[in-house]
Design an enzyme around this catalytic site. Structure first.
Site, PDB file in Angstrom:
ATOM      1  CE  LYS A 192       7.191   0.264  -1.822  1.00 35.42           C
ATOM      2  NZ  LYS A 192       6.056   0.718  -2.615  1.00 35.42           N
ATOM      3  CD  GLU A 226       0.466   3.468   3.898  1.00 35.25           C
ATOM      4  OE1 GLU A 226       0.113   2.926   2.851  1.00 35.25           O
ATOM      5  OE2 GLU A 226       0.345   2.944   5.014  1.00 35.25           O
ATOM      6  CG  ASP A 245      -0.250  -3.148   7.887  1.00 36.47           C
ATOM      7  OD1 ASP A 245      -0.423  -4.190   7.239  1.00 36.47           O
ATOM      8  OD2 ASP A 245      -0.440  -2.011   7.404  1.00 36.47           O
ATOM      9  CG  HIS A 250       6.485  -2.852   4.382  1.00 41.67           C
ATOM     10  ND1 HIS A 250       6.659  -4.037   3.711  1.00 41.67           N
ATOM     11  CD2 HIS A 250       5.147  -2.614   4.345  1.00 41.67           C
ATOM     12  CE1 HIS A 250       5.482  -4.490   3.282  1.00 41.67           C
ATOM     13  NE2 HIS A 250       4.549  -3.639   3.672  1.00 41.67           N
TER      14      HIS A 250
HETATM   15  C1  BG6 Z   1       1.064  -3.097   2.978  1.00 42.45           C
HETATM   16  C2  BG6 Z   1       0.281  -2.743   4.203  1.00 42.45           C
HETATM   17  O1  BG6 Z   1       1.955  -4.140   3.250  1.00 42.45           O
HETATM   18  O2  BG6 Z   1       1.812  -1.966   2.531  1.00 42.45           O
HETATM   19  C3  BG6 Z   1      -0.633  -1.571   3.920  1.00 42.45           C
HETATM   20  O3  BG6 Z   1      -0.500  -3.850   4.618  1.00 42.45           O
HETATM   21  C4  BG6 Z   1       0.140  -0.424   3.341  1.00 42.45           C
HETATM   22  O4  BG6 Z   1      -1.308  -1.169   5.110  1.00 42.45           O
HETATM   23  C5  BG6 Z   1       1.000  -0.860   2.173  1.00 42.45           C
HETATM   24  O5  BG6 Z   1      -0.793   0.564   2.928  1.00 42.45           O
HETATM   25  C6  BG6 Z   1       1.941   0.249   1.725  1.00 42.45           C
HETATM   26  O6  BG6 Z   1       2.573  -0.110   0.533  1.00 42.45           O
HETATM   27  P1  BG6 Z   1       3.038   0.980  -0.509  1.00 42.45           P
HETATM   28  O7  BG6 Z   1       3.749   0.204  -1.562  1.00 42.45           O
HETATM   29  O8  BG6 Z   1       1.796   1.669  -0.998  1.00 42.45           O
HETATM   30  O9  BG6 Z   1       3.932   1.928   0.228  1.00 42.45           O
END
Ligand code: BG6
Length: 501
Positions: A192, A226, A245, A250
């Site tokens: 990102k 989210e 997850d 992340h």
């Molecule tokens: C993914 C997860 O790695 O990242 C998902 O498995 C999540 O559950 C997603 O929704 C979020 O990614 P972004 O780029 O939409 O923030």
């Protein structure tokens, strides 16, 4: 941000031809992300003329049907419903081919071998967008069939296992065929723009670094909120949960970039060495301490943007009852010289009121405050790095409100919006990452020791949840998570940042 190629790595210019073999080539990730990102790269003239994309998946499909599927995916996820550029599409579609095969069967590799065999000198990328239990067998078969050239690359998608042991098993299996320098483990958060900008902000400006420590920073918050739920992914998600997850990868990657020491250069190992040090310095949360420093939550039915949404257990593909967490908040600490005593509050959840990912660095209040009319304690300066959406950087500070009479102070913000400042659409993370794989630039990918250090820390929390039966507390979809998560930060005399932009 252009990452320089480390001198130890073979330089691969994007002008070099490539063959990218995508296993799971008509799966969800390929359709939503990989193929649209490759189309975008082609549209921007970033792919060499002689670059081929070979999708591989179980089951037969005619060439025409596959091309149609890719076209529909690009229209849906790349141009958001608008027709594709006909010239670009004509060029892009010529790169595409499809091969139906069972990647776990060594006998099934005939067609693929035939397609690759005359192009030994071409950069060869094997992208495994499949379930992780196929990583080892697929890598073994690629080795067995002699398809792994010295410069070939293997790209692995998460989840890289569900705990340290399973992650090690995957790493050992693929490591038996590919050297570590050939393995590109994706964490798409690292692709990102705003996450990369975090390093630029810290290491290309002289303002922040002297203040970036326990003397000046009160605490840090990392939020990935989210609005989406789990519908359609229940089977995977119910095995994983928010800690595996989102946090293990992340959020910890974002934490690493926020907390790491300045690397000596941008080459892959210099950056990754510093990130590993952060992961190893994370205070291991175990037993009751882990239960006290974390909150698990699971969404119940509610409403988002005025639209009713079902609870986790009522999602269409839900299979019975489950205590799996869809929300997690953690009070983490980094035991090193720079950060001792500075809490890092992490939180992430599904079905929260807004989609918002940000890092908030809260500075300490002035030691002596001479504006009594404002109150005893001034609000703290906050540096807010907004990762998505409305990407930007904001710095909150006190200013004098113009006007005669009584001196009035007001908290205001210096506000840098990426969209307004750079006037550009932020590219999808996969565009950067796919380009880096083809170019042979591993800086934005996770090294094996990073992944394992992250699992070691998350495993300890998972173990204590299990031993102490820490429940997932209910929260209403459309709320900011369980009230215990608010208490987690408030008992330290702090509050979660609320967007006041
Ligand atoms: C993914 C997860 O790695 O990242 C998902 O498995 C999540 O559950 C997603 O929704 C979020 O990614 P972004 O780029 O939409 O923030």
């Amino acid at each position: 941000m252009e990452m320089p190629t480390p001198s130890t790595q073979r330089t691969t210019l994007i002008s070099e031809p490539f063959d990218m073999v995508v296993f799971g080539g008509r799966g969800d990730l390929a359709k939503r992300k990989l193929l649209p990102a490759l189309y975008e790269l082609d549209r921007d003239n970033r792919l060499p003329p002689d670059g081929r994309i070979i999708a591989v998946s179980r089951g037969d499909m005619s060439h025409e049907a596959f091309i149609k599927l890719v076209e529909e995916s690009c229209v849906e996820f790349s141009t958001k419903g608008k027709p594709l550029d006909s010239n670009v599409w004509a060029r892009f579609s010529r790169r595409l081919s499809y091969t139906g095969m069972d990647a776990t069967s060594p006998d099934a590799y005939g067609a693929l071998t035939g397609m690759l065999k005359d192009r030994q000198a071409v950069v060869r990328v094997f992208y495994l967008a499949t379930a992780p239990d196929l990583f080892g067998p697929t890598a073994a078969n690629l080795g067995r069939k002699d398809l792994v050239t010295p410069d070939a690359r293997l790209v692995l998608e998460k989840p890289l296992g569900h705990d340290l042991a399973s992650s090690r098993a995957i790493n050992e299996a693929v490591g038996a065929v590919f050297a570590e320098r050939q393995i590109y483990r994706i964490d798409h958060y690292l692709g990102k723009e705003t996450v990369q900008n975090l390093m630029v902000l810290r290491f290309a400006n002289s303002l922040f670094e002297p203040l970036w420590n326990r003397t000046h920073i009160d605490h840090v918050q990392i939020t990935v909120a989210e609005t989406v739920g789990i519908g359609g992914r229940w089977s995977y998600y119910d095995q994983a949960g928010a800690l595996r997850d989102m946090v293990q990868n992340h959020l910890l990657q974002v934490l690493c970039l926020t907390a790491m020491e300045p690397p000596i250069s941008l080459d892959a190992d210099s950056v990754r060495d510093e990130k590993v040090k952060v992961l190893k310095s994370l205070n291991m949360l175990a037993g009751q301490e882990a239960a006290n420093a974390t909150v698990r939550g699971q969404y119940r039915a509610g409403a988002i943007d005025g639209r009713p949404v079902p609870g986790y257990l009522d999602e269409t593909d839900a299979k019975g009852t489950s205590d799996r967490e869809t929300y997690v908040a953690i009070r983490a600490e980094i035991d090193n010289w720079r950060w001792a005593g500075v809490p890092f509050y992490l939180r992430t959840g599904k079905r929260l009121p807004q989609r918002c990912s940000e890092i908030v660095v809260q500075f300490k209040t002035p030691p002596h405050f001479i504006y009594p009319s404002y109150g005893a304690v001034p609000p703290s300066n906050r540096l807010i790095m907004r990762l998505q959406p409305n990407e930007g950087v904001r710095f909150q500070m006190l200013n004098k409100r113009p006007g005669p009479g009584e001196l009035r102070l007001q908290q205001t913000a210096l506000n840098l919006s990426f969209a307004d400042t750079f006037g550009t659409v932020i590219p999808d993370a996969y565009e950067r990452l796919l380009l880096d794989v083809i170019r042979g630039r591993p800086t934005l990918f996770m090294r094996v020791d990073e992944v394992e250090a992250a699992w070691r820390w998350t495993d300890s929390i998972l173990d204590s949840w299990q031993q102490l039966n820490v429940p997932a507390r209910p929260y209403t979809a459309g709320s900011w998570g369980p009230s215990a998560a608010i208490a987690l930060i408030e008992r330290d005399g702090r509050t979660w940042h609320e967007d006041d932009a």
